[in-house]
Design an enzyme around this catalytic site. Structure first.
Site, PDB file in Angstrom:
ATOM      1  N   HIS A  39      38.795  48.883  36.429  1.00 30.99           N
ATOM      2  CA  HIS A  39      39.643  49.630  35.490  1.00 30.99           C
ATOM      3  C   HIS A  39      40.563  48.657  34.752  1.00 30.99           C
ATOM      4  CE1 HIS A  39      42.999  49.286  38.286  1.00 30.99           C
ATOM      5  NE2 HIS A  39      42.337  49.938  39.231  1.00 30.99           N
ATOM      6  N   HIS A  42      42.562  45.991  36.710  1.00 28.37           N
ATOM      7  CA  HIS A  42      41.798  44.793  37.072  1.00 28.37           C
ATOM      8  C   HIS A  42      41.630  43.895  35.846  1.00 28.37           C
ATOM      9  CE1 HIS A  42      39.849  47.805  40.026  1.00 28.37           C
ATOM     10  NE2 HIS A  42      40.782  47.128  40.676  1.00 28.37           N
ATOM     11  N   CYS A 147      45.430  52.063  57.181  1.00 26.99           N
ATOM     12  CA  CYS A 147      45.213  52.689  55.868  1.00 26.99           C
ATOM     13  C   CYS A 147      43.906  52.141  55.308  1.00 26.99           C
ATOM     14  CB  CYS A 147      46.370  52.383  54.908  1.00 26.99           C
ATOM     15  SG  CYS A 147      45.980  52.903  53.218  1.00 26.99           S
ATOM     16  N   CYS A 150      43.971  50.357  51.804  1.00 29.42           N
ATOM     17  CA  CYS A 150      44.598  49.028  51.902  1.00 29.42           C
ATOM     18  C   CYS A 150      43.755  48.087  52.745  1.00 29.42           C
ATOM     19  CB  CYS A 150      45.955  49.074  52.591  1.00 29.42           C
ATOM     20  SG  CYS A 150      47.289  49.688  51.612  1.00 29.42           S
ATOM     21  N   CYS A 164      51.051  55.886  54.053  1.00 29.38           N
ATOM     22  CA  CYS A 164      50.949  54.487  53.622  1.00 29.38           C
ATOM     23  C   CYS A 164      51.934  54.251  52.472  1.00 29.38           C
ATOM     24  CB  CYS A 164      49.524  54.204  53.162  1.00 29.38           C
ATOM     25  SG  CYS A 164      49.420  52.770  52.094  1.00 29.38           S
ATOM     26  N   HIS A 167      49.724  53.683  49.098  1.00 36.32           N
ATOM     27  CA  HIS A 167      48.877  54.756  48.578  1.00 36.32           C
ATOM     28  C   HIS A 167      49.443  56.156  48.772  1.00 36.32           C
ATOM     29  CE1 HIS A 167      46.068  51.361  48.916  1.00 36.32           C
ATOM     30  NE2 HIS A 167      45.620  51.862  47.787  1.00 36.32           N
ATOM     31  N   LYS A 315      51.020  53.302  39.438  1.00 35.49           N
ATOM     32  CA  LYS A 315      50.027  52.234  39.406  1.00 35.49           C
ATOM     33  C   LYS A 315      48.662  52.814  39.037  1.00 35.49           C
ATOM     34  CE  LYS A 315      47.738  48.772  42.220  1.00 35.49           C
ATOM     35  NZ  LYS A 315      46.821  48.798  43.327  1.00 35.49           N
ATOM     36  N   LYS A 318      42.114  53.887  41.498  1.00 36.55           N
ATOM     37  CA  LYS A 318      41.113  54.928  41.715  1.00 36.55           C
ATOM     38  C   LYS A 318      41.762  56.109  42.433  1.00 36.55           C
ATOM     39  CE  LYS A 318      36.770  55.978  43.895  1.00 36.55           C
ATOM     40  NZ  LYS A 318      35.956  55.823  45.087  1.00 36.55           N
TER      41      LYS A 318
HETATM   42  N1  MSP Z   1      40.039  42.777  47.572  1.00 42.17           N
HETATM   43  C1  MSP Z   1      41.453  42.635  47.558  1.00 42.17           C
HETATM   44  C2  MSP Z   1      41.851  41.239  47.148  1.00 42.17           C
HETATM   45  C3  MSP Z   1      41.301  40.138  47.995  1.00 42.17           C
HETATM   46  S1  MSP Z   1      41.732  38.586  47.384  1.00 42.17           S
HETATM   47  C4  MSP Z   1      41.301  37.528  48.556  1.00 42.17           C
HETATM   48  C5  MSP Z   1      42.055  43.639  46.574  1.00 42.17           C
HETATM   49  N2  MSP Z   1      41.209  44.135  45.661  1.00 42.17           N
HETATM   50  S2  MSP Z   1      41.613  45.199  44.547  1.00 42.17           S
HETATM   51  O1  MSP Z   1      40.400  45.443  43.818  1.00 42.17           O
HETATM   52  O2  MSP Z   1      42.238  46.329  45.159  1.00 42.17           O
HETATM   53  O3  MSP Z   1      42.704  44.549  43.654  1.00 42.17           O
HETATM   54  C6  MSP Z   1      42.464  43.314  43.050  1.00 42.17           C
HETATM   55  C7  MSP Z   1      43.594  42.917  42.151  1.00 42.17           C
HETATM   56  O4  MSP Z   1      43.718  43.849  41.092  1.00 42.17           O
HETATM   57  C8  MSP Z   1      44.949  42.860  42.862  1.00 42.17           C
HETATM   58  O5  MSP Z   1      45.647  41.700  42.472  1.00 42.17           O
HETATM   59  C9  MSP Z   1      45.667  44.045  42.323  1.00 42.17           C
HETATM   60  O6  MSP Z   1      47.034  43.839  42.261  1.00 42.17           O
HETATM   61  C10 MSP Z   1      45.074  44.115  40.932  1.00 42.17           C
HETATM   62  N3  MSP Z   1      45.272  45.419  40.384  1.00 42.17           N
HETATM   63  C11 MSP Z   1      44.704  46.593  40.788  1.00 42.17           C
HETATM   64  N4  MSP Z   1      45.276  47.593  40.088  1.00 42.17           N
HETATM   65  C12 MSP Z   1      46.197  47.090  39.238  1.00 42.17           C
HETATM   66  C13 MSP Z   1      47.045  47.623  38.292  1.00 42.17           C
HETATM   67  N5  MSP Z   1      47.112  48.907  38.043  1.00 42.17           N
HETATM   68  N6  MSP Z   1      47.822  46.763  37.590  1.00 42.17           N
HETATM   69  C14 MSP Z   1      47.758  45.411  37.768  1.00 42.17           C
HETATM   70  N7  MSP Z   1      46.970  44.886  38.665  1.00 42.17           N
HETATM   71  C15 MSP Z   1      46.225  45.702  39.443  1.00 42.17           C
HETATM   72  O7  MSP Z   1      43.247  43.883  46.645  1.00 42.17           O
END
Ligand code: MSP
Length: 521
Positions: A39, A42, A147, A150, A164, A167, A315, A318
């Protein structure tokens, strides 16, 4: 005589070798869970990191930009089951969706790691065997509050109203025989590390947050699971797989061949730059440095923590059901407009709110009215009044000092991981150049020195703008570069040596083109 010549040659070659030493820049993003497609949150992490990697390449550094997908753990196994697939089938389907999205967002990564790859299994097993042999892993029974989104255990005291804290969902009680990492043994060493390297974790507010976790006192953490088998097997006990975070963090070492190629590993570690979101501070800024210490290697030198992209104050995630698809935005607004908006509207380090209104406003004001308009005006007047023959900038132009200051600010900001400030500095130059055009009004002047100077200066500003915006808007930058009659690319090897006022020259005819960013309603 011959001896003297030989000695001189040796000294000269030594000097040349020194001069040509290229510094290395290793930058990483977190690896993404493949429980769903990417999304805009990311994409925000990716575009930000990409722009910093591109900036460093522009500075002539040897960059290694790493990203990937995090494919083990309960969350992924559950997503696979919900979709009637095995975890392997599911991750094989989803991981390419991330690669595809990053290609469409023009992310210039050098390596994409999947935690299901053999090279990763090898590194995880080698790394954690060292930790085990060093006496920091032991076996015990674990009962805890888990969780799933997480993929982490919480203490009762950390929950908010029993849920959590990230979340805001109920946690699950889990009990199993686990191997534990002796994190508690690292409290003092971590505090010393933070003291010795005050800039290791930035910004300061996030460093303080990490220090807060450590000062609360650290408990040992369970690092293996027997309840699922979707993970990297523990090499000394085949009943267990490693807990997903313990496997995921090690991806940063897999990609630089830890345990396989000592020279390559030494070339890139520990001077890494991890870019992470604020929700994963504890894992990267507490657990990870401690794990490195336990394995006998230096902790990562730099961790930059950015904020969240919010939608309506929450935030984007999903689980929150407020996801925005970055590829749909790109279809609608164009790639570089989306990249620009993501970096320009939010301070890298703070939270930012995504709205269509703000994106449209940025598009119209900064891209259509400022950058687009500047290009359109200059090329039109050069085409109409000078038959497309590009004039040169004046060395003593009133814009020269302003431009130099703006560029210096942009450079410093890029080096400080502050894309927003870098863009603000460039846009101040665009604004100033447009303002000068308004005052001098070249469209009213007859051909002559005054007309040539004002247009030459504006073309020079556009050349400098192209170089500075390249990391954020590579396609736009290349397009403007071509439209102002320059050959090659703004991303050339000596980009930064040509980053001084007065070098604009074009041998080509400049034509008036269609608007780069047509205004939106
Ligand atoms: N798989 C773990 C990371 C392992 S690193 C060794 C994870 N994955 S995640 O897909 O949930 O998130 C990956 C990154 O995307 C994180 O840095 C997270 O902060 C970032 N983001 C996810 N949603 C976000 C927003 N809404 N805004 C900014 N960054 C976001 O955590």
């Amino acid at each position: 005589m011959l001896k003297i010549i030989r000695a001189l040659t040796a000294v000269t070659s030594l000097f040349i070798a020194k001069v040509h030493v290229v510094s290395r820049f290793f930058i990483t993003t977190p690896i993404y869970y493949v429980n769903d497609v990417p999304h805009l949150g990311h994409a925000y992490t990716m575009v930000s990191t990409d722009s910093i990697a591109r900036w460093r390449r522009l500075c002539g550094e040897e960059v290694f930009f790493l990203t990937g997908t995090d494919e083990h753990g309960l969350k992924i196994a559950q997503a696979a089951a919900e979709n009637g697939m095995s975890p392997k089938q599911w991750t094989d389907l989803l991981s390419p969706r991330f690669q595809d999205a990053w290609r469409k967002l023009n992310i210039s990564y050098d390596d994409f790691i999947r935690t299901t790859e053999t090279r990763h299994y090898e590194t995880v097993q080698a790394f954690l065997s060292s930790v085990y042999e060093n006496g920091y892993i032991y076996k015990d029974i674990y009962r805890g509050l888990y969780c799933v989104p997480c993929e982490a255990y919480y203490q009762e005291s950390e929950l908010s109203d029993g849920n959590c804290p990230i979340h805001n969902r109920p946690v699950t009680v889990m009990e199993e025989e686990n191997y534990f990492f002796r994190l508690s043994a690292f409290t003092d060493r971590l505090l010393e590390w933070y003291e010795k390297f005050p800039n290791a974790v930035r910004p300061l507010s996030k460093r303080n947050e990490a220090l807060g976790f450590i000062r609360q006192g650290l408990q040992d953490i369970s690092i293996t699971r027997t309840s699922i088998d979707w993970g990297v097997p523990v090499p000394w006990d085949d009943q267990h797989v490693f807990y997903v975070w313990y496997d995921a963090l090690i991806n940063y070492l897999t990609a630089i061949d830890y345990g396989r190629d000592a020279d390559r590993f030494k070339a890139w570690w520990p001077s890494v730059h991890h870019v992470i979101g604020k929700d994963i501070i504890r894992f990267h800024c507490v657990w990870w440095p401690a794990m490195c210490m336990a394995a006998g290697i230096d902790p990562p030198a730099n961790i930059f923590v950015h904020g969240w992209l919010l939608v309506g104050g929450e935030k984007m995630a999903k689980s929150a059901g407020n996801k925005v698809d970055p590829l749909e935005l790109v279809e609608d607004f164009g790639l570089d407009a989306v990249r620009y908006y993501l970096l320009r509207d939010t301070n890298f380090g703070s939270d930012g709110d995504f709205t269509y209104e703000a994106l449209t406003a940025r598009y119209n004001s900064d891209l259509a009215n400022n950058l687009g308009n500047l290009l359109q005006r200059v090329t039109t007047v050069v085409a109409n009044k000078l038959d497309g023959r590009a004039p040169q900038p004046a060395i003593d132009s009133p814009l020269a000092i302003f431009a130099t200051q703006a560029l210096n600010r942009a450079k410093a900001s890029w080096n400080e991981f502050a894309p927003q400030d870098a863009l603000e500095a460039v846009w101040s130059l665009i604004h100033e150049t447009n303002a000068r055009l308004e005052v001098v009004a070249p469209w009213k002047l007859e051909p002559g020195d005054e007309l040539e100077n004002v247009l030459g200066d504006a073309l020079e500003c556009l050349r400098l703008v192209c170089i500075t915006i390249y990391p954020v808007m590579p396609d736009t930058s290349s397009e403007v570069w071509a439209r102002i009659g320059l050959d090659g690319s703004p991303n050339h090897q000596d980009a930064l040596t040509s980053f001084t006022w007065g070098l604009y020259r074009s041998a080509r005819t400049i034509e008036k083109g269609t608007p780069l960013f047509p205004r939106r309603k």
